[in-house]
Design an enzyme around this catalytic site. Sequence first.
Site, short mmCIF file in Angstrom:
data_model
loop_
_atom_site.label_atom_id
_atom_site.label_comp_id
_atom_site.label_asym_id
_atom_site.label_seq_id
_atom_site.Cartn_x
_atom_site.Cartn_y
_atom_site.Cartn_z
N ASP A 88 0.86 -1.17 0.00
CA ASP A 88 0.00 0.00 0.00
C ASP A 88 0.91 1.24 0.00
OD1 ASP A 88 -2.34 1.55 0.27
OD2 ASP A 88 -2.08 1.63 2.45
N ASP A 90 -0.10 5.12 1.37
CA ASP A 90 -0.23 5.97 2.56
C ASP A 90 -0.17 5.12 3.83
OD1 ASP A 90 -0.57 7.95 0.74
OD2 ASP A 90 -2.72 8.22 1.07
N ASP A 294 -1.82 -1.04 5.95
CA ASP A 294 -2.09 -0.48 7.28
C ASP A 294 -3.58 -0.37 7.60
OD1 ASP A 294 -2.65 1.58 5.44
OD2 ASP A 294 -2.24 3.11 6.95
#
Length: 298
Positions: A88, A90, A294
Site C-alpha cells: 500500500d 499511505d 495499514d
Amino acid sequence: QRIIVAMIPRGLAAAVMAFVPMSQGITGTDSFPLFALLIIGLSVLYMTVALYYERTKPESAGESDAAKDTVVPPAPVTRGPQLVLFTDLDGTLLDAQTYRYDAARPALQRLRERAIPLIICTSKTRAEAEPLRKELDNQHPFIVENGGALYIPEGYFKDSPAGASRRNGYHVLEFGVPYGRLRESLRTIEEQVGVHLVGFGDMTIEEIMQHTGLAQPEAERARQREFDEPFLITDAQPSLDKIREAASQLGLTVVSGGQFYHLVGGTDKGRACGMLIELYRKEWGNVTTAGIGDSLND
C-alpha cells in the site's frame, strides 16, 4: 595503414616542393630539403613502430574490432523461486503525515539489488501513482483505486493478459465499475440510509487538501477518479452495516480505508492481486508473495 598510405605521397610532395626555393637560388634555403626528408623519415619510423605495436600486442577479450562493433545483449535473467512484494502507499510505503518514503529508502535499495518486483497496490488514482512510480524508477505493474484496475506495462510479460485493453503503454485489466455509476449510487445509498455522505466528487480541491493534507497538484490528481469514490459520513454515524447493505443491493461494496470509506464496484485489492499473481506464476512458475498494508482494505 590507411594513415601511412595517405601521408607518404603528401610527404614526398612536400619534399619535392622543398627543393624549389633552393633550385631558384634563394639565399638560406639550402637546408630545406634536408629538414623535409628528416621530418618525413621520422614520421614514417614513428608510424611503423606504432603499427608494429598494434599488430603484436595481445588482444584482450572484447577488444577486437568485431567485438567493438557488436552490441552484446545482456544475459537473460534466470527466474527461479521468486518473491513478489505488494505494498500500500499511505501509511505503508509513504509516511502517513508527510507522504514521503525516506524511511523506506534502504528497503527499496535492497529490493532493487535482489530484483524483487515491488507492486504498488493503492486506493490512489492512476494519476497519483504514475508520478511516484517514475520517481522510484518502478517499472512493474500497479493496482489503483482499491483494485479497480490493474496496469501492466506493455512487454512486461511474454503474452498479453487475456481480456486486457491497451491504453497509454499499458495492458489494462478493469475490475471496477465506471465512476459515474458510483457517484449516482452514493446519492441512492444516502437517501436509503438517511445520512449525509460526502464523496470526493462533492468536494472542492481546497476541501480535499484540507481533509487529506495533500498539496494542490496532488489533490487535483487524487480527484481524477475512475473506479472508486472515497467518502465521509458527516452526520451522526449510523451503523456501517446499513450503508454496506444498501451498497450491496446495488451490486457495490464499501471498504474501510485509512482516512475514508470507499465505494467500489464489487471488487477489492485482493482480486486484482490474485490476477497479477496468476500472471507471474504463468511466466515464472514458482512465486512467493508478501503484502504490506495499514488498513482493512489491505
